[in-house]
Write a protein that holds these residues in place. Structure first.
Motif, PDB file in Angstrom:
ATOM      1  N   GLY A 127       0.795  -1.220   0.000  1.00  0.00           N
ATOM      2  CA  GLY A 127       0.000   0.000   0.000  1.00  0.00           C
ATOM      3  C   GLY A 127       0.829   1.272   0.000  1.00  0.00           C
ATOM      4  O   GLY A 127       0.418   2.295  -0.532  1.00  0.00           O
ATOM      5  N   THR A 128       2.018   1.202   0.584  1.00  0.00           N
ATOM      6  CA  THR A 128       2.882   2.386   0.665  1.00  0.00           C
ATOM      7  C   THR A 128       4.135   2.242  -0.191  1.00  0.00           C
ATOM      8  O   THR A 128       4.839   3.226  -0.405  1.00  0.00           O
ATOM      9  N   GLY A 129       4.429   1.028  -0.616  1.00  0.00           N
ATOM     10  CA  GLY A 129       5.652   0.767  -1.375  1.00  0.00           C
ATOM     11  C   GLY A 129       6.888   0.739  -0.498  1.00  0.00           C
ATOM     12  O   GLY A 129       8.016   0.685  -0.991  1.00  0.00           O
ATOM     13  N   GLU A 130       6.709   0.750   0.824  1.00  0.00           N
ATOM     14  CA  GLU A 130       7.839   0.740   1.748  1.00  0.00           C
ATOM     15  C   GLU A 130       8.523  -0.626   1.721  1.00  0.00           C
ATOM     16  O   GLU A 130       7.884  -1.661   1.868  1.00  0.00           O
ATOM     17  N   LEU A 131       9.833  -0.612   1.524  1.00  0.00           N
ATOM     18  CA  LEU A 131      10.643  -1.825   1.469  1.00  0.00           C
ATOM     19  C   LEU A 131      11.731  -1.707   2.519  1.00  0.00           C
ATOM     20  O   LEU A 131      12.556  -0.793   2.471  1.00  0.00           O
ATOM     21  N   LEU A 132      11.715  -2.623   3.479  1.00  0.00           N
ATOM     22  CA  LEU A 132      12.671  -2.592   4.584  1.00  0.00           C
ATOM     23  C   LEU A 132      13.648  -3.756   4.496  1.00  0.00           C
ATOM     24  O   LEU A 132      13.251  -4.891   4.247  1.00  0.00           O
ATOM     25  N   SER A 133      14.913  -3.463   4.737  1.00  0.00           N
ATOM     26  CA  SER A 133      15.969  -4.464   4.862  1.00  0.00           C
ATOM     27  C   SER A 133      16.413  -4.404   6.317  1.00  0.00           C
ATOM     28  O   SER A 133      17.047  -3.427   6.738  1.00  0.00           O
ATOM     29  N   LEU A 181      18.917  -6.008  -3.957  1.00  0.00           N
ATOM     30  CA  LEU A 181      17.665  -6.428  -3.316  1.00  0.00           C
ATOM     31  C   LEU A 181      16.471  -5.903  -4.104  1.00  0.00           C
ATOM     32  O   LEU A 181      15.568  -6.667  -4.470  1.00  0.00           O
ATOM     33  N   ALA A 182      16.464  -4.616  -4.373  1.00  0.00           N
ATOM     34  CA  ALA A 182      15.353  -4.018  -5.121  1.00  0.00           C
ATOM     35  C   ALA A 182      15.244  -4.644  -6.505  1.00  0.00           C
ATOM     36  O   ALA A 182      14.145  -4.990  -6.956  1.00  0.00           O
ATOM     37  N   GLN A 183      16.366  -4.831  -7.175  1.00  0.00           N
ATOM     38  CA  GLN A 183      16.355  -5.424  -8.522  1.00  0.00           C
ATOM     39  C   GLN A 183      15.794  -6.845  -8.501  1.00  0.00           C
ATOM     40  O   GLN A 183      14.975  -7.207  -9.352  1.00  0.00           O
ATOM     41  N   GLN A 184      16.226  -7.653  -7.533  1.00  0.00           N
ATOM     42  CA  GLN A 184      15.736  -9.034  -7.440  1.00  0.00           C
ATOM     43  C   GLN A 184      14.238  -9.086  -7.206  1.00  0.00           C
ATOM     44  O   GLN A 184      13.528  -9.889  -7.815  1.00  0.00           O
ATOM     45  N   LEU A 185      13.761  -8.243  -6.307  1.00  0.00           N
ATOM     46  CA  LEU A 185      12.339  -8.267  -5.968  1.00  0.00           C
ATOM     47  C   LEU A 185      11.481  -7.788  -7.129  1.00  0.00           C
ATOM     48  O   LEU A 185      10.409  -8.331  -7.370  1.00  0.00           O
ATOM     49  N   VAL A 186      11.943  -6.771  -7.850  1.00  0.00           N
ATOM     50  CA  VAL A 186      11.203  -6.287  -9.015  1.00  0.00           C
ATOM     51  C   VAL A 186      11.220  -7.343 -10.113  1.00  0.00           C
ATOM     52  O   VAL A 186      10.184  -7.660 -10.709  1.00  0.00           O
ATOM     53  N   LYS A 187      12.394  -7.926 -10.368  1.00  0.00           N
ATOM     54  CA  LYS A 187      12.528  -8.935 -11.424  1.00  0.00           C
ATOM     55  C   LYS A 187      11.637 -10.148 -11.161  1.00  0.00           C
ATOM     56  O   LYS A 187      11.041 -10.704 -12.078  1.00  0.00           O
ATOM     57  N   GLY A 230       8.851 -10.077  -9.649  1.00  0.00           N
ATOM     58  CA  GLY A 230       7.455  -9.667  -9.599  1.00  0.00           C
ATOM     59  C   GLY A 230       6.914  -9.550  -8.188  1.00  0.00           C
ATOM     60  O   GLY A 230       5.720  -9.376  -7.978  1.00  0.00           O
ATOM     61  N   THR A 231       7.794  -9.621  -7.208  1.00  0.00           N
ATOM     62  CA  THR A 231       7.380  -9.557  -5.813  1.00  0.00           C
ATOM     63  C   THR A 231       6.982  -8.146  -5.406  1.00  0.00           C
ATOM     64  O   THR A 231       6.086  -7.956  -4.596  1.00  0.00           O
ATOM     65  N   VAL A 232       7.674  -7.152  -5.946  1.00  0.00           N
ATOM     66  CA  VAL A 232       7.328  -5.756  -5.687  1.00  0.00           C
ATOM     67  C   VAL A 232       7.173  -5.045  -7.020  1.00  0.00           C
ATOM     68  O   VAL A 232       7.721  -5.471  -8.036  1.00  0.00           O
ATOM     69  N   ALA A 233       6.440  -3.959  -6.992  1.00  0.00           N
ATOM     70  CA  ALA A 233       6.200  -3.184  -8.213  1.00  0.00           C
ATOM     71  C   ALA A 233       6.956  -1.865  -8.152  1.00  0.00           C
ATOM     72  O   ALA A 233       7.344  -1.402  -7.082  1.00  0.00           O
ATOM     73  N   GLY A 234       7.120  -1.280  -9.308  1.00  0.00           N
ATOM     74  CA  GLY A 234       7.733   0.039  -9.384  1.00  0.00           C
ATOM     75  C   GLY A 234       9.231  -0.018  -9.210  1.00  0.00           C
ATOM     76  O   GLY A 234       9.888  -0.987  -9.581  1.00  0.00           O
ATOM     77  N   ASN A 235       9.756   1.031  -8.590  1.00  0.00           N
ATOM     78  CA  ASN A 235      11.189   1.170  -8.380  1.00  0.00           C
ATOM     79  C   ASN A 235      11.429   1.480  -6.903  1.00  0.00           C
ATOM     80  O   ASN A 235      11.727   2.618  -6.545  1.00  0.00           O
ATOM     81  N   PRO A 236      11.295   0.473  -6.026  1.00  0.00           N
ATOM     82  CA  PRO A 236      11.393   0.733  -4.594  1.00  0.00           C
ATOM     83  C   PRO A 236      12.812   1.098  -4.161  1.00  0.00           C
ATOM     84  O   PRO A 236      13.784   0.651  -4.759  1.00  0.00           O
ATOM     85  N   THR A 237      12.899   1.909  -3.133  1.00  0.00           N
ATOM     86  CA  THR A 237      14.174   2.236  -2.510  1.00  0.00           C
ATOM     87  C   THR A 237      14.190   1.576  -1.140  1.00  0.00           C
ATOM     88  O   THR A 237      13.480   2.013  -0.234  1.00  0.00           O
ATOM     89  N   PRO A 238      14.984   0.514  -0.982  1.00  0.00           N
ATOM     90  CA  PRO A 238      15.015  -0.166   0.315  1.00  0.00           C
ATOM     91  C   PRO A 238      15.583   0.730   1.412  1.00  0.00           C
ATOM     92  O   PRO A 238      16.497   1.515   1.173  1.00  0.00           O
ATOM     93  N   LYS A 239      15.012   0.600   2.582  1.00  0.00           N
ATOM     94  CA  LYS A 239      15.496   1.332   3.752  1.00  0.00           C
ATOM     95  C   LYS A 239      16.138   0.327   4.696  1.00  0.00           C
ATOM     96  O   LYS A 239      15.529  -0.694   5.043  1.00  0.00           O
ATOM     97  N   LEU A 240      17.353   0.608   5.092  1.00  0.00           N
ATOM     98  CA  LEU A 240      18.071  -0.247   6.022  1.00  0.00           C
ATOM     99  C   LEU A 240      17.601   0.035   7.437  1.00  0.00           C
ATOM    100  O   LEU A 240      17.343   1.195   7.797  1.00  0.00           O
ATOM    101  N   GLY A 241      17.484  -1.012   8.240  1.00  0.00           N
ATOM    102  CA  GLY A 241      17.058  -0.823   9.616  1.00  0.00           C
ATOM    103  C   GLY A 241      17.574  -1.895  10.542  1.00  0.00           C
ATOM    104  O   GLY A 241      17.998  -2.973  10.112  1.00  0.00           O
ATOM    105  N   LEU A 242      17.537  -1.597  11.816  1.00  0.00           N
ATOM    106  CA  LEU A 242      17.939  -2.520  12.875  1.00  0.00           C
ATOM    107  C   LEU A 242      16.803  -2.622  13.869  1.00  0.00           C
ATOM    108  O   LEU A 242      16.284  -1.605  14.342  1.00  0.00           O
TER     109      LEU A 242
END
Length: 189
Positions: free
Chosen positions: A53-59, A102-108, A110-122
């Protein structure tokens, strides 16, 4: 720790994310050479979380450290004594390469759409008050996500208020945070 990762994964799922544990990143031989380590194994991310819903991608890196001194901020700073534990946080070249792949693999896939920018977190379970303060400042300066025990408690309190579902985190939240007490805490906040 598998149990801590699974708890965090359940909390994230309850908040609308899909979650993948132990996600392996494919690096080409030229990627590994560019990083100066041609024989490095595939990097693994503890949790990858995506909210469509937000396109948020977390690593996310998960460290519980409950019965220890906790996460030490010095290890996440350049030249830290145990920097190997936090490679993605201390090695900018590795971080950039892994998050991009990570973003390239997920887009390729079909797991995520668009051009997500992963955010690193702990996500961590324990750190001293002094370390927590340093971590907050360091993570904010770098634009990374930091999720400590208070964040986890709030998420579990929310789970306690939701309808019953058959997830371990939800059941434990309902047992330890009875609905009436949780509602009172939320109203007081």
């Amino acid at each position: 720790m598998d149990a801590f990762e699974e708890l965090v994964a359940e909390v994230l799922r309850a908040d609308g994310y899909w979650v993948h544990r132990g996600y392996k990143i494919d690096l080409a031989p030229e990627d590994k050479r560019a990083l100066g380590n041609p024989s490095m194994p595939r990097p693994e991310i503890d949790l990858v979380a995506y909210k469509a819903g937000t396109g948020e991608l977390l690593s996310l890196e998960c460290k519980s450290y409950f019965d220890s001194g906790g996460v030490h901020a010095r290890d996440l700073l350049p030249g830290g004594r145990n920097a190997q534990r936090y490679k993605m946080f201390v090695n900018a070249e590795l971080r950039e390469m892994v998050l991009q792949r990570l973003a390239q693999q997920l887009v390729k896939s079909g797991t995520v759409a668009g051009n997500p920018t992963p955010k690193l977190g702990l996500i961590y379970g324990h750190a001293t008050a002094a370390n927590s303060k340093i971590l907050e400042s360091h993570f904010e300066a770098n634009g990374w996500g930091l999720y400590g025990p208070e964040w986890l408690r709030v998420q579990l309190q929310r789970m306690a208020l939701r309808s019953y579902d058959n997830q371990i985190a939800s059941v434990v939240a309902k047992l330890l945070l009875p609905r009436k007490e949780t509602i009172i805490r939320e109203e007081a906040a």
